[in-house]
Structure formats: structure tokens, C-alpha cells
Design a protein around this motif. Sequence first.
Motif, PDB file in Angstrom:
ATOM      1  N   ASP A 249       0.836  -1.213   0.000  1.00 55.59           N
ATOM      2  CA  ASP A 249       0.000   0.000   0.000  1.00 55.59           C
ATOM      3  C   ASP A 249       0.869   1.260   0.000  1.00 55.59           C
ATOM      4  OD1 ASP A 249      -2.263  -1.573   0.033  1.00 55.59           O
ATOM      5  OD2 ASP A 249      -2.553  -1.418   2.207  1.00 55.59           O
ATOM      6  N   ALA A 250       1.969   1.219   0.740  1.00 59.30           N
ATOM      7  CA  ALA A 250       2.852   2.383   0.805  1.00 59.30           C
ATOM      8  C   ALA A 250       3.523   2.645  -0.544  1.00 59.30           C
ATOM      9  CB  ALA A 250       3.909   2.177   1.885  1.00 59.30           C
ATOM     10  N   LEU A 251       3.959   1.588  -1.225  1.00 60.20           N
ATOM     11  CA  LEU A 251       4.548   1.760  -2.553  1.00 60.20           C
ATOM     12  C   LEU A 251       3.528   2.311  -3.539  1.00 60.20           C
ATOM     13  CD1 LEU A 251       6.755  -1.451  -2.951  1.00 60.20           C
ATOM     14  CD2 LEU A 251       7.543   0.888  -2.618  1.00 60.20           C
ATOM     15  N   ASN A 252       2.312   1.790  -3.474  1.00 54.92           N
ATOM     16  CA  ASN A 252       1.252   2.299  -4.358  1.00 54.92           C
ATOM     17  C   ASN A 252       0.951   3.760  -4.055  1.00 54.92           C
ATOM     18  OD1 ASN A 252       0.912  -0.187  -5.670  1.00 54.92           O
ATOM     19  ND2 ASN A 252      -0.526  -0.920  -4.119  1.00 54.92           N
ATOM     20  N   ALA A 253       0.967   4.124  -2.778  1.00 51.62           N
ATOM     21  CA  ALA A 253       0.692   5.506  -2.394  1.00 51.62           C
ATOM     22  C   ALA A 253       1.775   6.448  -2.894  1.00 51.62           C
ATOM     23  CB  ALA A 253       0.563   5.616  -0.868  1.00 51.62           C
ATOM     24  N   ARG A 254       2.992   5.953  -3.023  1.00 52.85           N
ATOM     25  CA  ARG A 254       4.099   6.781  -3.506  1.00 52.85           C
ATOM     26  C   ARG A 254       4.144   6.860  -5.029  1.00 52.85           C
ATOM     27  NH1 ARG A 254       9.385   6.153   0.332  1.00 52.85           N
ATOM     28  NH2 ARG A 254       8.330   6.028   2.338  1.00 52.85           N
ATOM     29  N   GLY A 255       3.275   6.104  -5.661  1.00 53.24           N
ATOM     30  CA  GLY A 255       3.244   6.157  -7.116  1.00 53.24           C
ATOM     31  C   GLY A 255       4.331   5.357  -7.789  1.00 53.24           C
ATOM     32  N   ILE A 256       4.919   4.396  -7.082  1.00 53.00           N
ATOM     33  CA  ILE A 256       5.964   3.553  -7.658  1.00 53.00           C
ATOM     34  C   ILE A 256       5.306   2.314  -8.255  1.00 53.00           C
ATOM     35  CG2 ILE A 256       8.052   2.216  -7.192  1.00 53.00           C
ATOM     36  CD1 ILE A 256       8.620   4.094  -4.869  1.00 53.00           C
ATOM     37  N   PRO A 257       5.343   2.133  -9.561  1.00 56.52           N
ATOM     38  CA  PRO A 257       4.662   0.991 -10.179  1.00 56.52           C
ATOM     39  C   PRO A 257       5.491  -0.284 -10.085  1.00 56.52           C
ATOM     40  CG  PRO A 257       5.734   2.278 -11.870  1.00 56.52           C
ATOM     41  CD  PRO A 257       5.982   3.003 -10.567  1.00 56.52           C
ATOM     42  N   THR A 258       4.853  -1.413 -10.345  1.00 53.97           N
ATOM     43  CA  THR A 258       5.581  -2.669 -10.458  1.00 53.97           C
ATOM     44  C   THR A 258       6.349  -2.673 -11.777  1.00 53.97           C
ATOM     45  OG1 THR A 258       3.759  -3.783 -11.588  1.00 53.97           O
ATOM     46  CG2 THR A 258       3.760  -3.837  -9.172  1.00 53.97           C
ATOM     47  N   ALA A 259       7.128  -3.708 -12.002  1.00 56.66           N
ATOM     48  CA  ALA A 259       7.929  -3.786 -13.227  1.00 56.66           C
ATOM     49  C   ALA A 259       7.050  -3.750 -14.478  1.00 56.66           C
ATOM     50  CB  ALA A 259       8.777  -5.056 -13.217  1.00 56.66           C
ATOM     51  N   ARG A 260       5.824  -4.241 -14.363  1.00 53.21           N
ATOM     52  CA  ARG A 260       4.908  -4.259 -15.501  1.00 53.21           C
ATOM     53  C   ARG A 260       3.942  -3.080 -15.493  1.00 53.21           C
ATOM     54  NH1 ARG A 260       3.294 -10.688 -16.237  1.00 53.21           N
ATOM     55  NH2 ARG A 260       5.445 -11.457 -16.527  1.00 53.21           N
ATOM     56  N   GLY A 261       4.179  -2.129 -14.609  1.00 49.23           N
ATOM     57  CA  GLY A 261       3.345  -0.934 -14.577  1.00 49.23           C
ATOM     58  C   GLY A 261       2.061  -1.073 -13.787  1.00 49.23           C
ATOM     59  N   GLY A 262       1.923  -2.154 -13.020  1.00 42.12           N
ATOM     60  CA  GLY A 262       0.706  -2.373 -12.246  1.00 42.12           C
ATOM     61  C   GLY A 262       0.838  -1.887 -10.816  1.00 42.12           C
ATOM     62  N   VAL A 263      -0.061  -2.390  -9.955  1.00 43.26           N
ATOM     63  CA  VAL A 263      -0.054  -2.019  -8.539  1.00 43.26           C
ATOM     64  C   VAL A 263       0.571  -3.150  -7.734  1.00 43.26           C
ATOM     65  CG1 VAL A 263      -2.064  -0.530  -8.758  1.00 43.26           C
ATOM     66  CG2 VAL A 263      -2.378  -2.938  -8.201  1.00 43.26           C
ATOM     67  N   TRP A 264       1.068  -2.783  -6.571  1.00 41.82           N
ATOM     68  CA  TRP A 264       1.758  -3.739  -5.725  1.00 41.82           C
ATOM     69  C   TRP A 264       0.781  -4.549  -4.882  1.00 41.82           C
ATOM     70  CZ3 TRP A 264       6.810  -4.722  -6.244  1.00 41.82           C
ATOM     71  CH2 TRP A 264       7.582  -3.768  -6.895  1.00 41.82           C
ATOM     72  N   GLY A 265       1.149  -5.800  -4.624  1.00 43.20           N
ATOM     73  CA  GLY A 265       0.415  -6.675  -3.735  1.00 43.20           C
ATOM     74  C   GLY A 265       1.400  -7.436  -2.862  1.00 43.20           C
ATOM     75  N   PRO A 266       0.917  -8.191  -1.885  1.00 44.42           N
ATOM     76  CA  PRO A 266       1.810  -8.914  -0.969  1.00 44.42           C
ATOM     77  C   PRO A 266       2.772  -9.863  -1.680  1.00 44.42           C
ATOM     78  CG  PRO A 266      -0.428  -8.885  -0.117  1.00 44.42           C
ATOM     79  CD  PRO A 266      -0.504  -8.347  -1.512  1.00 44.42           C
ATOM     80  N   THR A 267       2.321 -10.527  -2.747  1.00 40.90           N
ATOM     81  CA  THR A 267       3.182 -11.499  -3.432  1.00 40.90           C
ATOM     82  C   THR A 267       4.415 -10.841  -4.026  1.00 40.90           C
ATOM     83  OG1 THR A 267       1.258 -12.871  -3.986  1.00 40.90           O
ATOM     84  CG2 THR A 267       3.266 -13.235  -5.253  1.00 40.90           C
ATOM     85  N   GLN A 268       4.219  -9.681  -4.671  1.00 40.05           N
ATOM     86  CA  GLN A 268       5.367  -8.993  -5.262  1.00 40.05           C
ATOM     87  C   GLN A 268       6.355  -8.541  -4.193  1.00 40.05           C
ATOM     88  OE1 GLN A 268       2.137  -8.350  -6.065  1.00 40.05           O
ATOM     89  NE2 GLN A 268       1.965  -7.481  -8.126  1.00 40.05           N
ATOM     90  N   ILE A 269       5.838  -8.069  -3.061  1.00 45.13           N
ATOM     91  CA  ILE A 269       6.720  -7.614  -1.981  1.00 45.13           C
ATOM     92  C   ILE A 269       7.530  -8.780  -1.441  1.00 45.13           C
ATOM     93  CG2 ILE A 269       6.843  -6.512   0.280  1.00 45.13           C
ATOM     94  CD1 ILE A 269       5.915  -4.699  -2.022  1.00 45.13           C
ATOM     95  N   ARG A 270       6.895  -9.944  -1.291  1.00 45.24           N
ATOM     96  CA  ARG A 270       7.591 -11.127  -0.798  1.00 45.24           C
ATOM     97  C   ARG A 270       8.735 -11.519  -1.732  1.00 45.24           C
ATOM     98  NH1 ARG A 270       3.646 -14.228  -0.788  1.00 45.24           N
ATOM     99  NH2 ARG A 270       2.967 -13.951   1.356  1.00 45.24           N
ATOM    100  N   ARG A 271       8.465 -11.441  -3.035  1.00 44.38           N
ATOM    101  CA  ARG A 271       9.509 -11.799  -4.015  1.00 44.38           C
ATOM    102  C   ARG A 271      10.677 -10.821  -3.967  1.00 44.38           C
ATOM    103  NH1 ARG A 271       5.368 -12.900  -9.070  1.00 44.38           N
ATOM    104  NH2 ARG A 271       4.627 -14.963  -8.381  1.00 44.38           N
ATOM    105  N   ILE A 272      10.376  -9.541  -3.828  1.00 47.60           N
ATOM    106  CA  ILE A 272      11.443  -8.541  -3.776  1.00 47.60           C
ATOM    107  C   ILE A 272      12.289  -8.733  -2.526  1.00 47.60           C
ATOM    108  CG2 ILE A 272      11.952  -6.076  -3.499  1.00 47.60           C
ATOM    109  CD1 ILE A 272      11.168  -6.758  -6.298  1.00 47.60           C
ATOM    110  N   GLU A 273      11.655  -8.909  -1.394  1.00 49.40           N
ATOM    111  CA  GLU A 273      12.401  -9.045  -0.140  1.00 49.40           C
ATOM    112  C   GLU A 273      13.177 -10.365  -0.078  1.00 49.40           C
ATOM    113  OE1 GLU A 273      10.105  -6.320   3.100  1.00 49.40           O
ATOM    114  OE2 GLU A 273       9.380  -8.353   2.896  1.00 49.40           O
ATOM    115  N   ALA A 274      12.734 -11.361  -0.837  1.00 45.90           N
ATOM    116  CA  ALA A 274      13.431 -12.642  -0.865  1.00 45.90           C
ATOM    117  C   ALA A 274      14.785 -12.534  -1.539  1.00 45.90           C
ATOM    118  CB  ALA A 274      12.588 -13.690  -1.579  1.00 45.90           C
ATOM    119  N   GLN A 275      15.032 -11.426  -2.254  1.00 42.86           N
ATOM    120  CA  GLN A 275      16.290 -11.249  -2.982  1.00 42.86           C
ATOM    121  C   GLN A 275      17.365 -10.605  -2.118  1.00 42.86           C
ATOM    122  OE1 GLN A 275      16.050  -9.986  -7.115  1.00 42.86           O
ATOM    123  NE2 GLN A 275      13.826 -10.149  -7.040  1.00 42.86           N
ATOM    124  N   THR A 276      17.060 -10.356  -0.854  1.00 41.76           N
ATOM    125  CA  THR A 276      18.075  -9.765   0.028  1.00 41.76           C
ATOM    126  C   THR A 276      19.073 -10.833   0.455  1.00 41.76           C
ATOM    127  OG1 THR A 276      16.629 -10.158   1.953  1.00 41.76           O
ATOM    128  CG2 THR A 276      16.511  -8.014   0.871  1.00 41.76           C
TER     129      THR A 276
END
Length: 224
Positions: free
Chosen positions: A197-224
Motif C-alpha cells: 500500500d505504501a509503494l502504491n501511495a508513492r506512485g511507484i509501479p511494479t515492473a509491468r506498470g501495475g499495482v503492488w500486492g503482498p506477493t510482489q513484496i515477498r519476491r522482492i524481499e526474498a532477494q536480500t
Amino acid sequence: MAEGRFVAYYRVSTARQGRSGLGLEAQQAAVRGHLNGGTWSLVAEVIEVESGKRADRPKLAEALRLCRLHRATLMIAKLDRLARNVAFVSALMEAGVDFVAVDFPQANRLTVHILAAVAEHEAKAISDRTKAALAAAKARGVKLGGDRGHMPTIAPRGYAASLAVRQGKAADRAANLLPVIAEIRSAGATSLQAVADALNARGIPTARGGVWGPTQIRRIEAQT
């Protein structure tokens, strides 16, 4: 010592920038170091994940809007964070917002125009040299564009190269987003949905230009 109100604008685009000291944390540290002492207030910090060659940066537009709203000065850590073409700098000047670059506090509107013009000239010169080199190679009989006569042999290599490129882009994207996500986490977001929700509020799109959801956040954080 700093005086007045400021809106900090940070831009990150590649993982390479983070390794070279031009990443988000380095920019934030530079801004905070410049604001050390004096009577000032940091109205907002705006983060843009974008390419420096594009002029349509929505988060910079937001930063300029906040500057006008709060009668604040736009602050950037590095002068090249603003733009690399004269047309964009001209539009910035027309916005009627004062700015300060931490690494070049003496810069004014004239010097920024000059520096942008030089950067634009250098970019065009590089492009012209590349085109000339390709034309010269073609004139010598060099075949450009790869070997199309052995597709069954080279196709698997192409697929592997394409996969590597996509994975590289995904890694770069994650490197850009992780500092933003860390900031959101430090602000109190504990769930994946809250981060999305915070990323969507900041206007930062996903790689495909969509909105963020829990699954995308999990994938991003898994790359740490």
C-alpha cells in the motif's frame, strides 16, 4: 548553515549507482549532512526510481509541487540527479522553484543550463561515434546483427542470454526498491500488504506498470 524549508529529491535507477556511492542511502546522508545545523525543516523526501534520460518524472513533479505549496527549496545530493538535457532543465527553471545541490551549492540557474548543455552534447557525441563505428564496420564487410544461418544452433544461446538479461533487470529493480521498502518498514509497516500500500501511495509501479500486492513484496524481499 541551512535556513528555511526544504524538499529533498532522491533518484535511483540502477544497482550500479548504489555500489558507486550514488544510491539512495548515500544521497540521504549527503542531504542530512548539509542540513546539519541552522534553522531548517525538511518538509518531505521524495524518491524517484527512474532513468536520468527521461524528462517525465512524476516524483520530481511531486517534489516541485510540494516546494511551491510549502514555499520550500528543492534539495538534491548530486547535481546530475536533476537532468541531462537542456529542455528538461528549462522546464525546471520555469517551475519557479529554487534549488540547491549539496555537491555544488554555488550552482545557479545559469551554471545548471551550461552543465546540462555540456552533458547533452557529450551524449550526442557518444551516439554519433557509435553509429559511425557501425557504419564503418558494415562498409568493411562485417555482418551486423548476429548469425541467422544457424538458428537451431544459436537459438538456445539466445534464450539463455534473454533469460540472463531479464534476471539482471529484475535484480536491478530489486536493488532499487529494497532501500525504499526498508524505509517503509522503518516507518512502521509490518505486513506485506502495508508495504504494498505504501509503494502504491508513492506512485511507484511494479515492473509491468501495475499495482503492488503482498506477493510482489515477498519476491522482492526474498532477494536480500
